[in-house]
Design an enzyme around this catalytic site. Structure first.
Site, short mmCIF file in Angstrom:
data_model
loop_
_atom_site.label_atom_id
_atom_site.label_comp_id
_atom_site.label_asym_id
_atom_site.label_seq_id
_atom_site.Cartn_x
_atom_site.Cartn_y
_atom_site.Cartn_z
N GLU A 114 -22.02 -4.12 7.54
CA GLU A 114 -21.62 -5.51 7.81
C GLU A 114 -22.39 -6.15 8.96
O GLU A 114 -21.80 -6.73 9.86
CB GLU A 114 -20.11 -5.57 8.05
CG GLU A 114 -19.33 -5.05 6.86
CD GLU A 114 -17.83 -4.92 7.09
OE1 GLU A 114 -17.34 -5.40 8.12
OE2 GLU A 114 -17.15 -4.34 6.23
N GLU A 156 -16.46 -0.29 -2.15
CA GLU A 156 -15.08 -0.44 -1.64
C GLU A 156 -14.27 -1.29 -2.60
O GLU A 156 -13.56 -2.23 -2.19
CB GLU A 156 -15.10 -1.09 -0.24
CG GLU A 156 -15.95 -0.33 0.77
CD GLU A 156 -15.90 -0.89 2.19
OE1 GLU A 156 -15.03 -1.74 2.47
OE2 GLU A 156 -16.73 -0.47 3.01
O1 G3I Z 1 -4.72 4.86 13.86
C1 G3I Z 1 -3.89 3.79 14.33
C2 G3I Z 1 -2.52 4.30 14.62
O2 G3I Z 1 -2.59 5.22 15.68
C3 G3I Z 1 -1.63 3.10 14.98
O3 G3I Z 1 -0.33 3.55 15.15
C4 G3I Z 1 -1.65 2.05 13.88
C5 G3I Z 1 -0.85 0.83 14.22
O4 G3I Z 1 -1.35 -0.32 13.57
O5 G3I Z 1 -2.97 1.66 13.68
C6 G3I Z 1 -3.82 2.72 13.27
O6 G3I Z 1 -5.09 2.24 13.09
C7 G3I Z 1 -5.31 1.46 11.94
C8 G3I Z 1 -6.41 2.12 11.12
O7 G3I Z 1 -6.75 1.29 10.04
C9 G3I Z 1 -6.00 3.48 10.60
O8 G3I Z 1 -4.93 3.38 9.73
C10 G3I Z 1 -5.73 0.07 12.37
O9 G3I Z 1 -4.65 -0.59 13.00
C11 G3I Z 1 -6.20 -0.72 11.19
O10 G3I Z 1 -6.76 -1.96 11.65
C12 G3I Z 1 -7.25 0.05 10.45
O11 G3I Z 1 -7.64 -0.70 9.32
C13 G3I Z 1 -8.80 -0.27 8.66
C14 G3I Z 1 -9.85 -1.36 8.74
O12 G3I Z 1 -11.00 -0.96 8.01
C15 G3I Z 1 -10.21 -1.63 10.19
O13 G3I Z 1 -11.34 -2.32 10.37
C16 G3I Z 1 -8.45 -0.01 7.21
O14 G3I Z 1 -7.57 1.11 7.14
C17 G3I Z 1 -9.71 0.28 6.41
O15 G3I Z 1 -9.40 0.29 5.04
C18 G3I Z 1 -10.74 -0.83 6.65
O16 G3I Z 1 -11.91 -0.50 5.95
C19 G3I Z 1 -12.97 -1.46 6.00
C20 G3I Z 1 -14.27 -0.71 5.82
O17 G3I Z 1 -14.36 0.31 6.79
C21 G3I Z 1 -15.46 -1.66 5.93
N1 G3I Z 1 -15.34 -2.75 5.00
C22 G3I Z 1 -14.09 -3.49 5.05
C23 G3I Z 1 -12.92 -2.51 4.87
C24 G3I Z 1 -11.64 -3.24 4.79
O18 G3I Z 1 -11.39 -3.87 6.02
#
Ligand code: G3I
Length: 373
Positions: free
Chosen positions: A160, A265
């Site tokens: 990205e 994705e």
């Molecule tokens: O690990 C913490 C946890 O400790 C905490 O309690 C919890 C509370 O919200 O958050 C957890 O982290 C989260 C993490 O996913 C793991 O589950 C984050 O808040 C959350 O923002 C994060 O989201 C991920 C996102 O990328 C972040 O940028 C999504 O799971 C993941 O599917 C998404 O993937 C991205 C690709 O890498 C790149 N392209 C876009 C795609 C969708 O956004």
């Protein structure tokens, strides 16, 4: 004689029972066909995995994943904030588990992602000098890509880096290292991971302006004599609004650069949204109209989702000579990131398996079109 016949019959029945139970074990649906099997001559089929799935803490997922998929991408656990939390601290625990899980289940790993402006550990944004930043950048790629060379199949080296108009995004990387940081990331990855395929990955890069920027970026890497093996079109699309023409043009134009194309994705958003793409910084306000299918997806929408997935896979099959992999962003609807973004707490239905791991009509459509060719 009669006794021997009876004994042979008993043995055959027992063997049949064992065979049936072991095939059931690998096929929780009992009789459902597998995506990886139906598409095995066309392209690999992947899913994104979270920690629970990698550690096989969810028994249904543990059965379904190896049965359906032959490649996997870590949804979060190889991102910098987890794998490199402090300047000289690396945390390879979950990534090692992912590699072992995939080896055990004959799945290829697409590692995700080395350089991304999002999900960075806090220390990165505190680095002041350009020299120190370059040291972090170099160490990160060398250490992480080097460790998994030969163990993972491919890396999303840079994720990205582009704006919607095709220009380079203003990020901590471009600001500290200048516009060449993408080429530099690939140069370092090539040195650290000579046996690993190296990809650029983005969302909306099937759209003309962003695609043009992406092509220019890839040509720049190639012109520098640096290896890039493929491009990922993430494929976060919307129900009833698939950009099929743009996807087809993109597959053709990227392949013409001499690289492989991946859909990396894939999911289809069925809920209201007023923008396209997957910029995690974009959010929307929650209100009840934004979450219309809390109690279940109406049949008509279920059918539309199946139609959309059918059209997509028809197009992918038409270009199977150019496409190396199609990866879904998650295993089942309950686990999709789209339940939490861009509005928290919604009930979304973007994938092929429902919350109970039951194949949806969209799964049947993808299987049927794959079998028909
Ligand atoms: O690990 C913490 C946890 O400790 C905490 O309690 C919890 C509370 O919200 O958050 C957890 O982290 C989260 C993490 O996913 C793991 O589950 C984050 O808040 C959350 O923002 C994060 O989201 C991920 C996102 O990328 C972040 O940028 C999504 O799971 C993941 O599917 C998404 O993937 C991205 C690709 O890498 C790149 N392209 C876009 C795609 C969708 O956004």
């Amino acid at each position: 004689m009669q006794q021997k016949k009876l004994w042979l019959l008993a043995c055959s029945v027992t063997l049949l029972a064992i065979a049936c139970s072991s095939s059931k074990k690998n096929n929780p649906g009992g009789t459902i066909p597998s995506l990886k099997g139906v598409y095995k001559k066309d392209f690999t089929i992947g899913t994104a995995l979270n920690s629970t799935q990698i550690e096989e803490k969810d028994p249904q997922a543990a059965l379904l994943i190896p049965q359906q998929f032959n490649t996997a991408t870590p949804e979060n656990i190889m991102k910098a904030e987890i794998i490199h939390p402090q300047w000289d601290v690396y945390n390879f625990d979950m990534a090692d588990k992912m590699v072992a899980y995939c080896a055990k289940n004959n799945m290829l790993v697409n590692a995700h992602t080395l350089i991304w402006h999002s999900q960075l550990p806090p220390f990165v944004r505190q680095i002041q000098s350009v020299d120190s930043f370059r040291t972090f950048f170099t160490n990160h790629i060398k250490t992480v890509a080097g460790r998994y060379d030969g163990k993972v199949y491919s890396w999303d080296v840079v994720n990205e880096a582009l704006n919607e108009d095709g220009t380079l995004r203003k990020s901590v990387f471009s600001q500290k290292l200048g516009d060449d940081f993408v080429t530099e990331a690939f140069r370092l990855a090539q040195a650290a991971a000579p046996n690993t395929h190296l990809y650029y990955n983005d969302y909306n890069n099937e759209q003309p302006a962003k695609r043009a920027g992406c092509i220019a970026l890839i040509k720049k890497i190639q012109a520098a004599g640096v290896r890039i093996d493929g491009v990922g079109i993430q494929g976060h699309w919307h129900l009833g609004k698939l950009p099929l023409k743009e996807i087809e043009e993109s597959i053709e134009q990227y392949a013409a650069l001499g690289i492989k194309v991946m859909i990396t994705e894939l999911d289809i958003e069925v809920l209201p949204r007023n923008f396209q793409g997957a910029d995690v910084n974009q959010r929307m306000k929650a209100d009840p109209t934004m979450d219309p299918y809390k109690n279940g997806l109406p049949d008509s929408i279920q059918q539309k989702l199946a139609d959309d997935y059918r059209s997509l896979f028809k197009l992918f099959l038409k270009h199977k000579d150019k496409i190396a992999r199609v990866t879904f962003w998650g295993v089942n609807d309950g686990q999709s990131w789209l339940n939490g973004w861009p509005v928290p707490g919604r009930t979304n239905y973007p994938l092929l398996f429902d919350r109970n791991f039951k194949p949806k009509p969209a799964f049947d459509a993808v299987i049927a079109i794959g079998k028909k060719q």
